[in-house]
Scaffold this active site. Structure first.
Site, PDB file in Angstrom:
ATOM      1  N   LYS A  86       1.269   6.863  -2.072  1.00 29.87           N
ATOM      2  CA  LYS A  86      -0.113   6.859  -1.572  1.00 29.87           C
ATOM      3  C   LYS A  86      -0.095   6.859  -0.043  1.00 29.87           C
ATOM      4  O   LYS A  86       0.366   5.913   0.581  1.00 29.87           O
ATOM      5  CB  LYS A  86      -0.860   5.627  -2.091  1.00 29.87           C
ATOM      6  CG  LYS A  86      -2.251   5.418  -1.454  1.00 29.87           C
ATOM      7  CD  LYS A  86      -3.008   4.242  -2.068  1.00 29.87           C
ATOM      8  CE  LYS A  86      -4.290   3.919  -1.272  1.00 29.87           C
ATOM      9  NZ  LYS A  86      -5.032   2.753  -1.811  1.00 29.87           N
TER      10      LYS A  86
ATOM     11  N   ASP B 181      -7.943   3.129   5.356  1.00 30.80           N
ATOM     12  CA  ASP B 181      -8.905   3.016   4.260  1.00 30.80           C
ATOM     13  C   ASP B 181     -10.112   2.199   4.718  1.00 30.80           C
ATOM     14  O   ASP B 181     -10.079   0.973   4.701  1.00 30.80           O
ATOM     15  CB  ASP B 181      -8.220   2.357   3.048  1.00 30.80           C
ATOM     16  CG  ASP B 181      -9.140   2.297   1.824  1.00 30.80           C
ATOM     17  OD1 ASP B 181     -10.227   2.908   1.869  1.00 30.80           O
ATOM     18  OD2 ASP B 181      -8.747   1.650   0.832  1.00 30.80           O
TER      19      ASP B 181
ATOM     20  N   LYS C 112     -15.712  -1.099   3.407  1.00 31.88           N
ATOM     21  CA  LYS C 112     -15.128  -2.435   3.286  1.00 31.88           C
ATOM     22  C   LYS C 112     -15.744  -3.363   4.334  1.00 31.88           C
ATOM     23  O   LYS C 112     -16.051  -2.905   5.447  1.00 31.88           O
ATOM     24  CB  LYS C 112     -13.615  -2.366   3.557  1.00 31.88           C
ATOM     25  CG  LYS C 112     -12.772  -1.789   2.442  1.00 31.88           C
ATOM     26  CD  LYS C 112     -11.301  -1.803   2.853  1.00 31.88           C
ATOM     27  CE  LYS C 112     -10.401  -1.131   1.816  1.00 31.88           C
ATOM     28  NZ  LYS C 112     -10.294  -1.865   0.568  1.00 31.88           N
TER      29      LYS C 112
ATOM     30  N   ASP D 153      -2.384   1.212   4.448  1.00 23.54           N
ATOM     31  CA  ASP D 153      -2.695   1.814   3.151  1.00 23.54           C
ATOM     32  C   ASP D 153      -1.902   3.103   2.890  1.00 23.54           C
ATOM     33  O   ASP D 153      -2.050   3.732   1.847  1.00 23.54           O
ATOM     34  CB  ASP D 153      -4.210   2.053   3.038  1.00 23.54           C
ATOM     35  CG  ASP D 153      -4.705   1.887   1.605  1.00 23.54           C
ATOM     36  OD1 ASP D 153      -4.013   1.212   0.814  1.00 23.54           O
ATOM     37  OD2 ASP D 153      -5.767   2.449   1.269  1.00 23.54           O
TER      38      ASP D 153
ATOM     39  N   ASP E  67     -14.118   3.332  -2.595  1.00 25.13           N
ATOM     40  CA  ASP E  67     -12.978   2.537  -2.127  1.00 25.13           C
ATOM     41  C   ASP E  67     -11.812   2.588  -3.114  1.00 25.13           C
ATOM     42  O   ASP E  67     -10.722   2.122  -2.806  1.00 25.13           O
ATOM     43  CB  ASP E  67     -13.436   1.085  -1.890  1.00 25.13           C
ATOM     44  CG  ASP E  67     -12.473   0.305  -1.013  1.00 25.13           C
ATOM     45  OD1 ASP E  67     -11.558   0.930  -0.447  1.00 25.13           O
ATOM     46  OD2 ASP E  67     -12.650  -0.923  -0.903  1.00 25.13           O
TER      47      ASP E  67
ATOM     48  N   GLU F  93      -9.992   5.035  -3.788  1.00 27.97           N
ATOM     49  CA  GLU F  93      -9.617   6.394  -3.386  1.00 27.97           C
ATOM     50  C   GLU F  93      -8.165   6.720  -3.680  1.00 27.97           C
ATOM     51  O   GLU F  93      -7.804   7.872  -3.901  1.00 27.97           O
ATOM     52  CB  GLU F  93      -9.901   6.585  -1.885  1.00 27.97           C
ATOM     53  CG  GLU F  93      -8.817   6.058  -0.920  1.00 27.97           C
ATOM     54  CD  GLU F  93      -8.591   4.549  -0.983  1.00 27.97           C
ATOM     55  OE1 GLU F  93      -9.496   3.834  -1.445  1.00 27.97           O
ATOM     56  OE2 GLU F  93      -7.499   4.095  -0.584  1.00 27.97           O
TER      57      GLU F  93
ATOM     58  N   ARG G 235      -6.162   6.120  -6.200  1.00 22.97           N
ATOM     59  CA  ARG G 235      -5.862   6.688  -7.519  1.00 22.97           C
ATOM     60  C   ARG G 235      -6.308   8.146  -7.611  1.00 22.97           C
ATOM     61  O   ARG G 235      -5.742   8.912  -8.397  1.00 22.97           O
ATOM     62  CB  ARG G 235      -6.494   5.826  -8.615  1.00 22.97           C
ATOM     63  CG  ARG G 235      -7.993   5.797  -8.600  1.00 22.97           C
ATOM     64  CD  ARG G 235      -8.575   4.649  -9.434  1.00 22.97           C
ATOM     65  NE  ARG G 235      -8.410   3.348  -8.776  1.00 22.97           N
ATOM     66  CZ  ARG G 235      -8.795   2.180  -9.304  1.00 22.97           C
ATOM     67  NH1 ARG G 235      -9.350   2.153 -10.492  1.00 22.97           N
ATOM     68  NH2 ARG G 235      -8.604   1.056  -8.650  1.00 22.97           N
TER      69      ARG G 235
END
Ligand code: BES
Ligand code: ZN
Ligand code: ZN
Length: 460
Positions: free
Chosen positions: A227, A232, A239, A250, A309, A311, A313
């Site tokens: 990933k 993020d 967030k 991230d 959020d 994102e 996956r």
């Protein structure tokens, strides 16, 4: 060059003398009055791992006494020393086997990591003579790969956005003459990575898919997906500031993927390696993807966006679909995927998901010997209905926050069909506190364990 590990055996060095706690009194009784007095005034406690610098009568260092249990040499057993001893060259006065000698050297060198790119400091560390029997090449690759992961995570997004991450990947690929292809921006649509594009399109930096291939085409295929969310924000489901603060990390999954790939290529493991990194920034803009949007994935499955959020996956799903198309022997993914995994196992364990019991046993065995902890969580199929959508094939966020790490794993599982075996690591990629050899900040997770497992499974 291995940081703070020396092979200059002609140089004078100070011995580190291990003494068992129960042998300490005996050792002390054989020493001079000066040493006895010195030990007395230091109020030295014979706790395992504690050390004491012993002077000569001239006031030089004669030796470093280390309280150590006989034959209990592990990766972190000397890791406090490089920063606490006076700078200089030391050698360990002990008979170690290959594993112990290698581990001790790795731990020593890892303890001298210092992220000084933006704030110079004059920190100095003691150096260790490479212990006899150590596997130097393994020390070198482990330290390099770990510090690579640390650097990639620690460098803030301004200097480690999708483009810079691509550059970092090119450096590693270039070193081993691996082939690299990058699919950037609108090309993601042409080449059918619609969810990588959707998540990354709101950023000022183009989203991209980094695709690296290395090794003998006929060797067993091992594919690593990481990933690469370089930052993020949460997207439109923004967030709160406290949760956003650390989100430069991230792309930790991408850092792990490159770190493990480095070790595999450096060791020349007989595998056909592929590394796939979807690199994006999950940003807020007028063209950002929205809650309620329905994306069509590379696999053809439609995904309702319950939360922008979730994102990671989405971008992983497209990359893992591409990986799966080649039917690899083993598909490995690393991701800083859920806060729920951190609630479940904390920041220091790698939450590990696989349906392959044999593979997990192998990973767990090496996790123990490598002192690189993993903990298995279930891909509990009955929870699959928690990510059902009434209007799409699947929702990217659960109807409840419970079992959030498992539903994220089940989401990914939808995109793995033809791979012979698959393991998913949901990791922190960051030390929230300092421990010997492991400074606060970016950290490699499950890399030593996974490399050792791969070596046993595919090595010659
Ligand atoms: N990158 C985060 C997960 C994360 C947060 C990892 C903190 C490590 C520490 C991920 O993209 C995310 O925000 N996940 C959401 C998913 C939810 C909206 C279904 C989460 O875990 O809250
Ligand atoms: Zn997120
Ligand atoms: Zn994320």
């Amino acid at each position: 060059m291995i940081p703070h590990i020396s092979e200059d055996f002609d140089q004078p060095s100070t011995p580190i003398l291990p003494v068992g706690a129960e042998d300490f009194d005996g050792w002390l009784s054989s020493q001079s009055e000066l040493v006895k007095n010195w030990v007395a005034v230091q109020d030295f406690k014979t706790k395992s791992g504690s050390h004491l610098v012993i002077p000569t009568s001239e006031g030089d260092i004669s030796l470093v006494l280390l309280i150590a249990e006989p034959d209990q040499w592990g990766i972190w057993s000397l890791a406090k020393l490089p920063s606490s001893l006076p700078p200089g060259l030391y050698r360990l006065d002990a008979e170690l086997d290959e594993r112990q000698a290698t581990d001790v050297a790795i731990g020593w060198s890892l303890a001298t990591y210092n992220f000084d790119r933006y704030k110079k400091n004059d920190r100095e560390y003691a150096s260790l003579l490479l212990p006899a029997n150590a596997d130097k090449a393994h020390v070198e690759r482990t330290v390099f790969a770990t510090n690579l992961a640390r650097d990639l995570v620690n460098i803030p997004t301004q200097d480690m956005g999708p483009k810079a991450l691509e550059g970092a990947a090119s450096q590693i690929a270039g070193e081993f003459e691996a082939r690299q292809m990058n699919i950037v921006g609108e090309d993601l649509l042409t080449y059918h990575f619609p969810m990588v594009h959707a998540v990354g399109r709101a950023s000022a930096q183009d989203p991209r898919l980094i695709d690296i291939v290395w090794g003998d085409a006929d060797a067993p295929k091992v594919t690593i997906v990481g990933k690469g969310v370089c930052f993020d924000t949460g997207g439109l489901d923004l967030k709160p500031s406290s949760a956003m603060l650390l989100m430069k990390k991230d792309m930790g999954g991408a850092a792990m993927a490159l770190s493990l790939a480095y070790m595999i290529m450096h060791a020349n493991l007989p595998v056909r390696l592929r590394v796939l990194i979807p690199a994006v920034e999950n940003s807020v803009s007028g063209n950002a993807f929205r809650p309620g949007d329905i994306l069509t994935s590379r696999s053809g499955k439609t995904v309702e966006i319950g939360n922008t959020d979730a994102e990671g996956r989405l971008i992983l799903a497209d990359a893992m679909t591409a990986a799966d198309e080649e039917e690899p022997e083993l598909l490995i993914d690393f991701a800083t995927l859920t806060g729920a995994a951190r609630v479940a196992v904390g920041t220091e364990l790698a939450a590990t998901f696989t349906d392959d019991d044999e593979l997990f046993d192998l990973i767990e065995k090496h996790s123990a010997t490598e002192k690189d902890p993993v903990w298995r969580l279930p891909l509990w199929d009955e929870y699959r209905s928690l990510i059902d959508s009434p209007i799409a094939d699947i929702n990217n966020s659960g109807s409840t926050p419970y079992a959030g790490a498992i539903t994220a794993g089940l989401f990914l599982k939808e995109f793995v069909n033809k791979s012979k075996s698959w393991v998913h690591f949901d990791i922190m990629a960051y030390n929230t506190r300092e421990r010997p050899g492991r400074p606060a900040g970016g950290e490699a997770f499950a890399i030593r364990a996974m490399f050792a497992a791969l070596k046993e499974k595919f090595g010659k």
